[in-house]
Design an enzyme around this catalytic site. Structure first.
Site, mmCIF file in Angstrom:
data_model
loop_
_atom_site.group_PDB
_atom_site.id
_atom_site.type_symbol
_atom_site.label_atom_id
_atom_site.label_comp_id
_atom_site.label_asym_id
_atom_site.label_seq_id
_atom_site.Cartn_x
_atom_site.Cartn_y
_atom_site.Cartn_z
ATOM 1 N N ILE A 651 32.145 63.529 37.915
ATOM 2 C CA ILE A 651 32.317 64.481 36.490
ATOM 3 C C ILE A 651 31.830 63.540 35.458
ATOM 4 O O ILE A 651 32.427 62.432 35.056
ATOM 5 C CB ILE A 651 33.549 64.993 36.208
ATOM 6 N N GLU A 727 30.092 77.117 36.222
ATOM 7 C CA GLU A 727 30.308 78.356 36.866
ATOM 8 C C GLU A 727 31.628 78.598 37.726
ATOM 9 O O GLU A 727 32.205 79.620 38.045
ATOM 10 C CB GLU A 727 29.032 78.957 37.373
HETATM 11 MO MO1 MOS Z 1 24.173 81.129 35.122
HETATM 12 S S1 MOS Z 1 24.827 83.118 35.241
HETATM 13 O O1 MOS Z 1 23.271 80.793 36.002
HETATM 14 O O2 MOS Z 1 23.331 81.204 33.352
#
Ligand code: MOS
Length: 761
Positions: A651, A727
């Protein structure tokens, strides 16, 4: 035990670092697209179709034409040619809505633009747009929520290319499922969801007779440039796209939408700058959404919990002409060990605008379904859900038959269970209480792809003692400015305030799209290479014999008889390695003495995304443990506690990284409990197209979120071992919440969001 830490002494990366662009944002200096003003600029407001299917038969602009300040009312007959863009290799020519605006007189979704009013002020343009009279020949629209795949061909026509319906297969699912002693067979539904970044989509377009310049809300400026060049038949170098700050996007700003060529066309016709800001209502209509999905998951297992068979069969809605594939099966083939597996999909076309990628596209709705099914299987087997997952841990990626580059899912589970106190869970429904509330505890796993996109960067070390790093990526708000400063600091030892980061302009070396959680991973090698090359150039300058060509009193060049490889740099100071860093000379002095303004280096890095023959399977992993409180007397459900553990490699900035995971968990609470775009059966319109009726999680909905990173560098991705974190935090969280809801209430909700009426007994 996990290696969880926030800082590493002496290193600029791996250290919790506040946003370098924070002061610009909080002081209002940062310019977002709609903040750009130019002399003589006018405003454009689109006219939205008020039917969801049919044909425009007449556009009457007579009332609008004469209104105050009106410059033009454009429509199909007078806008000129806006051509289609064609998708090429890589990120070239991509749009999700393939039809350029005004191409034909057919309306395929509610809110589709049919005209454009341009006036001196926004208010005048809005009034003129409202005064345009559009007559339609209306046909019955289809916004049906029950989804059944449209066609039975083996290949589905999608927006980009034909996609096989059978996405992954191994063994014999049918036979194995039929004979499996324990089975789950359930269908899970996720609704259409709308991206609601604070910053509205917008375009500020100007045309100087040669070059089209677009200040554009884009997560991918180079693709945007290519699309607009194609649409207007312009040489690529005569389109420039600028995006300095994004008020987020969540995927909605990856590819161009029709307002952008409309603003560009108006600017080119009028020869003056045009600003077009999409309204919040239009955000629900014309700039993409996460499509509704309906997913049947069948699991077969042995009585002791070994998975024998897994099928994931899903359908997503899409637009009439655009085959957007929500890749729900993305994580299914590799997440668990199972000998017999089948993943297949279909599309169901509806009168809606084109869907598009939304944070964790595919995997997020997909894992909601498969992780929910795993939780149901655990209950059917009377096995702890953590144990069930541990029992089915694969040794390799069984979908691709290759090893994982780095997978620490089991450690995520054990760390999460320990931090949460999972061992105290009693599995019976409504068996846990606290302060008069019923508690529900649930958990689920998470996965998201890790890859690099191609990237280029330039680093300059300047004679004023500062460094500049430039690359044509964007900062979607995740902290790209900060991470790039950290990378240059890592190489040069300069403090962050001596490092200028320049992004968001197609005049810069091409950088990656802000998508797929890949920007940091992609830029580590490019920026490191650029910095190394700049430093190599600096060392050459330092050791050159002809110093001080203009004479002067600079004294002895301490590096004169050295070879470049004998030098090092630390704290921005060049030194002879054998003499130690304390003998260093500031690089600005080295440059000035040589009469050189800067040492410059370029760096490029290849992508890994889309490699047809990968040797290793690269993914991030994680898990969520969730507590809800339930008051059956008043049907009140709250998420009261979340522990999330993420294995995303090294990170680079744990502060911004934790912020990403927290934000994703907040979004996950919205996904599980609130978010739902409703298409009105009567009009076909997304009817809750505002932030009062489309409910997102807000502060009052958000409990303490405890985020832990395992910090195992994944050297397959780059030399720091940094994957991505934008994500993955949204993957799995909704299934952990619905599992907790079941534990508290005994009710399985398989269609998101969980509504109060679902829980009324
Ligand atoms: Mo993200 S949905 O890959 O901007």
């Amino acid at each position: 035990m996990a290696n969880i830490k926030d800082s590493k002494a002496g290193s600029a990366t791996g250290r919790g670092t506040p946003r370098v662009d924070g002061p610009l944002k909080v002081s209002g200096v940062a310019q977002y697209t709609s903040d750009f003003h130019f002399p003589g600029m006018v405003y454009a407001v689109p006219v939205e179709a008020t039917i969801a299917n049919g044909r425009v038969t007449k556009i009457d602009t007579s009332a609008a034409d004469g209104m105050p300040g009106v410059r033009a009312i454009y429509h199909r007959a007078n806008i000129g040619t806006i051509s289609r863009s064609v998708q090429g290799t890589g990120f070239e020519g991509i749009t999700d809505e393939r039809r350029p605006p005004f191409e034909d007189d057919i309306v395929r979704y509610y809110g589709q633009y049919v005209a454009l009013a341009v006036a001196d002020t926004f208010e005048q343009a809005k009034a003129a747009a409202d005064a345009v009279r559009v007559t339609y020949e209306k046909e019955q629209h289809n916004v049906e929520t029950e989804l059944k795949a449209d066609d039975e061909q083996d290949d589905v026509t999608t927006t980009s290319e034909p996609d096989p319906r059978l996405q992954s297969q191994r063994g014999d699912f049918g036979g194995a499922f039929a004979s499996a002693p324990v089975k789950v067979d359930q269908t899970y539904v996720t609704p259409a969801e709308t991206h609601n970044p604070i910053e509205l989509h917008a375009t500020t377009a100007s045309w100087d007779g040669t070059t089209l310049t677009l200040y554009e809300t884009s997560q991918a400026i180079f693709n945007h440039r290519g699309v607009l060049a194609q649409m207007f038949g312009l040489p690529i170098e005569r389109v420039r796209v600028v995006k300095k700050f994004l008020g987020s996007g969540f995927g909605g700003k990856l590819w161009p939408w029709s307002h952008s060529p409309l603003a560009a066309a108006a600017a080119m016709k009028l020869g003056i700058p045009v600003k077009l800001v999409v309204s919040r209502r239009m955000m629900f209509q014309t700039v993409g959404h996460r499509p509704r999905t309906q997913q049947r998951v069948r699991l077969g297992a042995s009585p002791d919990g070994k998975l024998l068979a897994l099928e994931h069969d899903y359908v997503n809605h899409t637009a009439i002409r655009d085959g957007y594939h929500e890749n729900c099966g993305e994580a299914t083939p590799f997440f668990y060990s199972v000998p017999n597996l089948r993943v297949h999909f279909g599309l169901a076309r509806r009168n809606v605008g084109s869907p598009t990628a939304m944070r964790g596209p595919g995997a997020v709705p997909g894992l909601y379904a498969t992780e929910s099914a795993m939780n149901e299987l655990a209950d059917a087997l009377q096995i702890d859900p953590v144990t069930l997952r541990e029992m089915n841990e694969p040794e390799i990626d069984e979908g691709l038959n290759i090893p994982f580059s780095s997978r620490h899912y089991l450690e995520c589970l054990s760390v999460g269970a320990e931090k949460f106190g999972w061992s105290k869970r009693t599995p019976e429904v409504a068996s846990m209480k606290r302060d008069g509330l019923t508690l529900g505890w649930g958990m689920a796993g998470a996965a998201w792809l890790a890859a690099r996109f191609p990237a280029e960067a330039n680093v300059q070390l300047r004679d004023d003692g500062a460094a500049r790093v430039a690359t044509g990526t964007q900062d979607i708000g995740t902290g790209t400015y900060t991470v790039l400063a950290q990378l240059v600091a890592q190489k040069t030892g300069l403090p962050l305030d001596k490092i200028e980061v320049v992004l968001g302009d197609t005049s810069l070396p091409p950088g990656p799209i802000s998508g797929g959680s890949t920007v940091t991973g992609s830029l580590v090698p490019a920026v490191f290479a650029a910095a190394d090359n700049a430093i190599a150039s600096l060392f050459k300058i330092a050791t050159a014999a002809d110093h001080k060509p203009n004479g002067g009193e600079a004294g002895v060049n301490v590096f004169a008889n050295r070879k470049p490889e004998e030098l090092g740099i630390e704290n921005g100071r060049v030194f002879v390695k054998e003499r130690g860093a304390d003998s260093g000379v500031a690089f600005a002095d080295v440059l000035r003495r040589a009469n050189v303004r800067m040492a410059s280096g370029n760096g490029t890095a290849e992508g890994t995304f889309g490699d047809p023959n990968p040797k290793l399977s690269t993914h991030s992993f994680g898990c969520h443990f969730v507590e809800v409180t339930w008051q059956p007397e008043i049907a009140r459900l709250r998420v009261s506690r979340v522990v999330t553990v993420i294995d995303a490699g090294h990170i680079v900035n744990p502060l911004a990284g934790r912020n990403q995971i927290e934000g994703a968990v907040v979004m996950g609470i919205g996904m599980a409990l609130f978010e739902h775009t409703v298409y009105d059966k009567m009009s076909g319109a997304p009817i809750n197209s505002n932030l009062a009726d489309y409910v997102v999680a807000v502060n009052a909905d958000v409990p303490p979120i405890d985020v832990h990173f395992l910090d195992y560098p994944d050297k397959e991705i780059n030399e720091l071992g940094a994957r991505g974190i934008g994500e993955i935090g949204l993957a799995g969280i909704a299934s952990a919440i619905t599992a907790a809801v079941h534990h508290a209430t005994g009710i399985r909700v398989r269609e998101l969001p969980v509504k109060i009426e679902d829980l009324l007994m």
